[in-house]
Design a protein around this motif. Structure first.
Motif, mmCIF file in Angstrom:
data_model
loop_
_atom_site.group_PDB
_atom_site.id
_atom_site.type_symbol
_atom_site.label_atom_id
_atom_site.label_comp_id
_atom_site.label_asym_id
_atom_site.label_seq_id
_atom_site.Cartn_x
_atom_site.Cartn_y
_atom_site.Cartn_z
ATOM 1 N N ARG A 2 0.854 -1.190 0.000
ATOM 2 C CA ARG A 2 0.000 0.000 0.000
ATOM 3 C C ARG A 2 0.895 1.247 0.000
ATOM 4 O O ARG A 2 1.691 1.461 0.922
ATOM 5 C CB ARG A 2 -0.913 -0.004 1.234
ATOM 6 C CG ARG A 2 -1.936 -1.152 1.204
ATOM 7 C CD ARG A 2 -2.725 -1.217 2.503
ATOM 8 N NE ARG A 2 -3.529 -0.029 2.739
ATOM 9 C CZ ARG A 2 -4.717 0.218 2.175
ATOM 10 N NH1 ARG A 2 -5.234 -0.662 1.334
ATOM 11 N NH2 ARG A 2 -5.372 1.317 2.446
ATOM 12 N N CYS A 16 1.995 7.616 -10.939
ATOM 13 C CA CYS A 16 0.812 6.895 -10.465
ATOM 14 C C CYS A 16 0.330 5.923 -11.552
ATOM 15 O O CYS A 16 0.105 4.736 -11.279
ATOM 16 C CB CYS A 16 -0.269 7.906 -10.094
ATOM 17 S SG CYS A 16 -1.789 7.141 -9.541
ATOM 18 N N VAL A 20 0.221 1.866 -11.150
ATOM 19 C CA VAL A 20 -1.073 1.179 -11.232
ATOM 20 C C VAL A 20 -1.005 0.102 -12.313
ATOM 21 O O VAL A 20 -1.522 -1.008 -12.143
ATOM 22 C CB VAL A 20 -2.213 2.193 -11.495
ATOM 23 C CG1 VAL A 20 -3.505 1.479 -11.871
ATOM 24 C CG2 VAL A 20 -2.434 3.080 -10.271
ATOM 25 N N HIS A 23 -0.001 -3.568 -11.494
ATOM 26 C CA HIS A 23 -0.947 -4.452 -10.801
ATOM 27 C C HIS A 23 -0.325 -5.101 -9.563
ATOM 28 O O HIS A 23 -0.714 -6.199 -9.182
ATOM 29 C CB HIS A 23 -1.489 -5.541 -11.746
ATOM 30 C CG HIS A 23 -2.198 -4.967 -12.945
ATOM 31 N ND1 HIS A 23 -3.380 -4.268 -12.859
ATOM 32 C CD2 HIS A 23 -1.870 -4.966 -14.249
ATOM 33 C CE1 HIS A 23 -3.757 -3.881 -14.053
ATOM 34 N NE2 HIS A 23 -2.845 -4.266 -14.926
ATOM 35 N N TYR A 25 0.575 -3.026 -6.733
ATOM 36 C CA TYR A 25 0.511 -2.078 -5.614
ATOM 37 C C TYR A 25 -0.908 -1.549 -5.450
ATOM 38 O O TYR A 25 -1.651 -1.410 -6.417
ATOM 39 C CB TYR A 25 1.433 -0.867 -5.874
ATOM 40 C CG TYR A 25 2.826 -1.244 -6.281
ATOM 41 C CD1 TYR A 25 3.730 -1.718 -5.335
ATOM 42 C CD2 TYR A 25 3.238 -1.139 -7.608
ATOM 43 C CE1 TYR A 25 5.017 -2.081 -5.719
ATOM 44 C CE2 TYR A 25 4.518 -1.500 -7.992
ATOM 45 C CZ TYR A 25 5.401 -1.967 -7.045
ATOM 46 O OH TYR A 25 6.667 -2.325 -7.413
ATOM 47 N N HIS A 26 -1.240 -1.221 -4.199
ATOM 48 C CA HIS A 26 -2.481 -0.477 -3.954
ATOM 49 C C HIS A 26 -2.055 0.980 -3.769
ATOM 50 O O HIS A 26 -1.369 1.311 -2.804
ATOM 51 C CB HIS A 26 -3.192 -1.002 -2.709
ATOM 52 C CG HIS A 26 -4.451 -0.265 -2.426
ATOM 53 N ND1 HIS A 26 -5.699 -0.749 -2.761
ATOM 54 C CD2 HIS A 26 -4.670 0.954 -1.872
ATOM 55 C CE1 HIS A 26 -6.622 0.131 -2.427
ATOM 56 N NE2 HIS A 26 -6.019 1.174 -1.869
ATOM 57 N N ILE A 28 -2.737 5.007 -3.289
ATOM 58 C CA ILE A 28 -3.641 6.104 -2.921
ATOM 59 C C ILE A 28 -2.925 7.396 -3.328
ATOM 60 O O ILE A 28 -1.756 7.609 -2.985
ATOM 61 C CB ILE A 28 -3.951 6.124 -1.415
ATOM 62 C CG1 ILE A 28 -4.563 4.777 -0.988
ATOM 63 C CG2 ILE A 28 -4.899 7.281 -1.082
ATOM 64 C CD1 ILE A 28 -4.778 4.642 0.504
ATOM 65 N N THR A 43 -6.726 5.705 -9.986
ATOM 66 C CA THR A 43 -6.722 5.028 -8.688
ATOM 67 C C THR A 43 -7.480 5.873 -7.677
ATOM 68 O O THR A 43 -7.987 6.960 -7.999
ATOM 69 C CB THR A 43 -5.274 4.764 -8.227
ATOM 70 O OG1 THR A 43 -5.294 3.851 -7.153
ATOM 71 C CG2 THR A 43 -4.566 6.038 -7.790
ATOM 72 N N GLU A 44 -7.522 5.377 -6.446
ATOM 73 C CA GLU A 44 -8.211 6.106 -5.375
ATOM 74 C C GLU A 44 -7.514 7.445 -5.118
ATOM 75 O O GLU A 44 -6.301 7.498 -4.987
ATOM 76 C CB GLU A 44 -8.137 5.215 -4.116
ATOM 77 C CG GLU A 44 -8.706 5.808 -2.872
ATOM 78 C CD GLU A 44 -8.497 4.848 -1.679
ATOM 79 O OE1 GLU A 44 -8.185 3.645 -1.880
ATOM 80 O OE2 GLU A 44 -8.634 5.329 -0.543
ATOM 81 N N HIS A 63 -4.551 3.924 7.519
ATOM 82 C CA HIS A 63 -4.710 3.322 6.183
ATOM 83 C C HIS A 63 -3.640 2.272 5.888
ATOM 84 O O HIS A 63 -3.506 1.840 4.759
ATOM 85 C CB HIS A 63 -4.731 4.424 5.107
ATOM 86 C CG HIS A 63 -5.949 5.284 5.193
ATOM 87 N ND1 HIS A 63 -6.076 6.303 6.108
ATOM 88 C CD2 HIS A 63 -7.123 5.228 4.518
ATOM 89 C CE1 HIS A 63 -7.268 6.868 5.974
ATOM 90 N NE2 HIS A 63 -7.920 6.233 5.021
#
Ligand code: NAP
Length: 235
Positions: A2, A16, A20, A23, A25-26, A28, A43-44, A63
């Motif tokens: 994350r 970013c 993304v 595929h 990593y998450h 934010i 992404t978020e 988070h």
């Protein structure tokens, strides 16, 4: 993993997108919310300050962030310092994306100053026509100067303007021919800029060189040490 990306630059968005696409990593993506027209990321996204270092520490813990990438503007020094302090406290890695600084080409007439408050001194007391590209928030030092300003910013300035100021709203990238045209149209004698290092806004420097104009270049603020990278390409 994350990862929190602190954005605010075009490179932050590119970074970013590249992460993304892995595929793995998450991500934010965080913005301060200073421009009204934030460009989308795949992404978020969260918008707004964290509430200082303590707020950022709380955010990272809540988070479950495992790493932070500081891809803010080189002059967003407060955010970068907070990111350094908070990641140290949370014992998670920090990577800083840093654009290389601009360097004066041969024949350019650059005058370096340490911060925005020093710019009026560099401009002197004889009235000049100045192209001001240092942002809409840093206008206080120019309020009592004798110059005429052409102020370019992405969003309309909300503060009182220096007297004799014309505002143009525009977002880069800017082309060399357009930069030369605007400097000629407004009979500009001097360009004021921060050393942002962005390719998207570098054409004004070449335009100033070709027109033989003075450039007042605000040097970057110093930041705490961090692991740094200067290119987006993934290994
Ligand atoms: P700053 O002085 O370093 O930051 C001021 C406060 O804004 C920070 O303490 C933080 O609030 C909040 N903040 C800044 N970046 C943030 C982010 N990415 N996500 C969440 N909160 C953020 O920065 P600034 O000069 O005001 O610049 C604000 C943003 O505009 C930055 O993201 C920067 O990359 C971008 N920008 C700045 C410039 C410039 O010349 N300074 C130029 C172009 C773009 P809290 O303390 O409440 O967390």
């Amino acid at each position: 993993m994350r990862i929190l990306i602190l954005g605010g630059t075009s490179e932050a968005r590119q970074l970013c997108k590249a992460l993304v696409a892995q595929h793995a990593y998450h991500i934010i993506f965080s913005l301060a919310g200073v421009t009204h027209s934030a460009l989308p990321v795949p992404t978020e996204m969260r918008i707004g300050g964290f509430g200082g270092v303590n707020g950022l520490v709380a955010y990272l813990e809540t988070h479950r962030i495992e790493a932070v990438i500081d891809a803010t503007h080189p002059f967003a020094a407060q955010m970068s310092r907070h990111a350094s302090d908070a990641t140290l406290r949370c014992r998670i890695p920090l990577l800083r994306f840093t654009r290389p600084a601009w360097e004066a080409p041969p024949g350019a007439r650059w005058h370096f100053v340490s911060d925005i408050e020093q710019v009026p001194h560099a401009l002197g007391q004889i009235p000049r026509r100045v192209f001001l590209t240092t942002g809409r928030k840093d206008l206080a030092p120019f309020m009592t100067t004798p110059h005429c300003y052409l102020l370019r910013s992405i969003d309309p300035p909300c503060l009182p303007l220096p007297p004799r100021t014309i505002v143009i709203l525009a977002r880069g990238p800017f082309a060399l021919d357009d930069e030369i045209a605007i400097m000629r149209q407004h009979d500009i004698g001097c360009l004021v800029t921060k050393n942002a290092g962005s390719d998207a806004t570098a054409a004004k420097l070449e335009a100033a060189r070709q027109l033989g104009l003075d450039v007042v270049m605000v040097n970057r603020p110093s930041l705490p040490p961090a692991r740094e990278c200067t290119t987006i390409e993934l290994q």
